[in-house]
Design a protein around this motif. Structure first.
Motif, short mmCIF file in Angstrom:
data_model
loop_
_atom_site.label_atom_id
_atom_site.label_comp_id
_atom_site.label_asym_id
_atom_site.label_seq_id
_atom_site.Cartn_x
_atom_site.Cartn_y
_atom_site.Cartn_z
N GLU A 198 -35.59 57.39 67.07
CA GLU A 198 -35.81 58.57 66.23
C GLU A 198 -35.54 58.24 64.76
N ARG A 199 -34.52 57.43 64.52
CA ARG A 199 -34.17 57.06 63.14
C ARG A 199 -35.29 56.31 62.45
N VAL A 200 -36.04 55.50 63.20
CA VAL A 200 -37.14 54.74 62.59
C VAL A 200 -38.47 55.48 62.74
N GLY A 201 -38.41 56.76 63.08
CA GLY A 201 -39.62 57.59 63.11
C GLY A 201 -40.48 57.45 64.33
N LEU A 202 -39.88 57.06 65.46
CA LEU A 202 -40.66 56.84 66.68
C LEU A 202 -40.19 57.72 67.84
N LYS A 203 -39.64 58.86 67.54
CA LYS A 203 -39.28 59.79 68.59
C LYS A 203 -40.53 60.18 69.38
N GLY A 204 -40.42 60.14 70.71
CA GLY A 204 -41.56 60.45 71.57
C GLY A 204 -42.41 59.24 71.93
N VAL B 67 -38.28 52.83 56.11
CA VAL B 67 -37.17 52.70 57.06
C VAL B 67 -36.07 51.82 56.47
N MET B 68 -36.47 50.73 55.82
CA MET B 68 -35.49 49.83 55.23
C MET B 68 -34.72 50.50 54.09
N ARG B 69 -35.42 51.31 53.30
CA ARG B 69 -34.73 52.07 52.24
C ARG B 69 -33.70 53.02 52.85
N ASP B 70 -34.08 53.67 53.94
CA ASP B 70 -33.17 54.59 54.62
C ASP B 70 -31.93 53.86 55.11
N LEU B 71 -32.12 52.68 55.67
CA LEU B 71 -30.98 51.88 56.14
C LEU B 71 -30.08 51.50 54.97
N ALA B 72 -30.70 51.10 53.86
CA ALA B 72 -29.91 50.72 52.68
C ALA B 72 -29.10 51.90 52.18
N GLU B 73 -29.72 53.06 52.11
CA GLU B 73 -29.02 54.25 51.64
C GLU B 73 -27.90 54.65 52.60
N ILE C 155 -41.65 43.02 45.43
CA ILE C 155 -40.77 43.04 44.27
C ILE C 155 -40.33 44.45 43.91
N ARG C 156 -41.20 45.42 44.07
CA ARG C 156 -40.81 46.80 43.75
C ARG C 156 -39.70 47.27 44.68
N PHE C 157 -39.79 46.90 45.95
CA PHE C 157 -38.72 47.22 46.90
C PHE C 157 -37.41 46.59 46.44
N ALA C 158 -37.47 45.33 46.03
CA ALA C 158 -36.26 44.65 45.56
C ALA C 158 -35.68 45.37 44.34
N GLN C 159 -36.53 45.78 43.42
CA GLN C 159 -36.05 46.48 42.23
C GLN C 159 -35.35 47.78 42.59
N GLN C 160 -35.88 48.47 43.59
CA GLN C 160 -35.35 49.79 43.93
C GLN C 160 -34.12 49.74 44.81
N VAL C 161 -34.01 48.72 45.66
CA VAL C 161 -33.02 48.75 46.74
C VAL C 161 -31.95 47.67 46.61
N ALA C 162 -32.29 46.51 46.06
CA ALA C 162 -31.37 45.36 46.10
C ALA C 162 -30.16 45.56 45.19
N ASP C 163 -29.01 45.18 45.70
CA ASP C 163 -27.81 45.08 44.88
C ASP C 163 -27.77 43.74 44.15
N GLN C 164 -28.31 42.69 44.81
CA GLN C 164 -28.44 41.40 44.14
C GLN C 164 -29.74 40.75 44.60
N VAL C 165 -30.32 39.96 43.70
CA VAL C 165 -31.53 39.21 43.99
C VAL C 165 -31.22 37.74 43.73
N LEU C 166 -31.64 36.89 44.67
CA LEU C 166 -31.49 35.45 44.51
C LEU C 166 -32.88 34.82 44.50
#
Length: 258
Positions: A137-143, A193-199, A211-222
């Motif tokens: 359900e958390r990943v949007g697959l209920k049912g 789903v990954m953004r939800d997990l991060a939050e 890269i946009r995902f990294a900009q929005q979600v990452a605490d550090q980038v290597l």
């Protein structure tokens, strides 16, 4: 974040035949944070993840997740059985989400989630089933718990893969380019789903070209190139204002391929 990082890697060295893929990689990931690894193909990003999960055995280096640590250089002296036990214990601390889904094709979404908790960890089936339903359900697959992988889209299959990684109650979730095999219109649902997990505070190490995902979600980038970490820091610094010319060249090619 104060205190000891949840995950640490120090001095990872890995070769495949004559090719040295990792040349002393260090990584520190505090609990509840997201670390994103970027870099050109062949830079060693996936190999780092596989070493953290003990799917690959580096020739040298230490990996610690929580209270479990492995000094890979010392493993050959411990004997085969002891070495395998050490790697298995380390592997149990993290969940892995692969580029391809790697689901059991003849088992339903729910059954794919039960394999790790029930067969590997020996947890009661009903307890694992209840948790698996919550995760789906958390990943949007209920049912869709009774659906076979062939009855799901690529994005849905990858979301089952994420739920499966979470089902073993890992301390860290490792993502190896989880959207690279998806059609462009399906990428967003997996990243959501990954953004939800991060939050929600899930500790994550992510290899990605998003890269946009990294900009929005990452605490550090290597940024890795040639088996070494060329640059590391907050996403805003590494992506928007990189210090190293190699990082700048890579990002220019990625963001403006023409």
């Amino acid at each position: 974040m104060d205190g000891k990082p949840l995950l640490e890697a120090a001095g990872l060295v890995k070769s495949f035949g004559e090719t040295r893929v990792l040349r002393g990689v260090d990584l520190a990931v505090p609990a509840g944070t997201v670390s994103v690894l970027i870099g050109p193909s062949g830079s060693g990003k996936t190999t780092v993840l596989r070493c953290l999960n003990a799917l690959e055995r580096p020739e040298a280096g230490l990996v610690r997740i929580g209270d479990v640590s492995v000094d890979f250089a010392a493993l050959p002296q411990q004997g085969r059985r002891a070495a395998l036990r050490a790697e298995t214990r380390l592997r149990a601390q993290s969940g892995m989400v692969f580029q391809a889904h790697h689901l059991f094709p003849h088992r339903s979404a729910l059954e794919n989630l039960l394999e790790g908790p029930v067969v590997v960890q020996g947890r009661p089936r009903e307890e694992a089933r209840a948790e698996a339903l919550v995760l789906l359900e958390r990943v949007g697959l209920k049912g869709r718990e009774d659906s076979l992988p062939s009855q799901l889209s690529g994005g849905q299959q990858q979301r089952v893969g994420i739920a499966r990684a979470l089902a073993i109650r890992p301390q860290v979730v490792l993502f190896d380019e989880p959207t690279s095999a998806l059609d462009p219109e399906l990428v967003g649902e997996v990243l959501a789903v990954m953004r939800d997990l991060a939050e929600g505070g899930t500790t994550m190490v992510v290899v990605t070209h998003e890269i946009r995902f990294a900009q929005q979600v990452a605490d550090q980038v290597l940024f890795l190139d040639g088996g070494v970490v060329v640059e590391r820091g907050p996403a805003a610094q590494v992506i928007a204002d990189p210090r190293e010319e190699r990082t700048r060249r890579f990002l220019r090619r990625l963001l403006d391929p023409l």
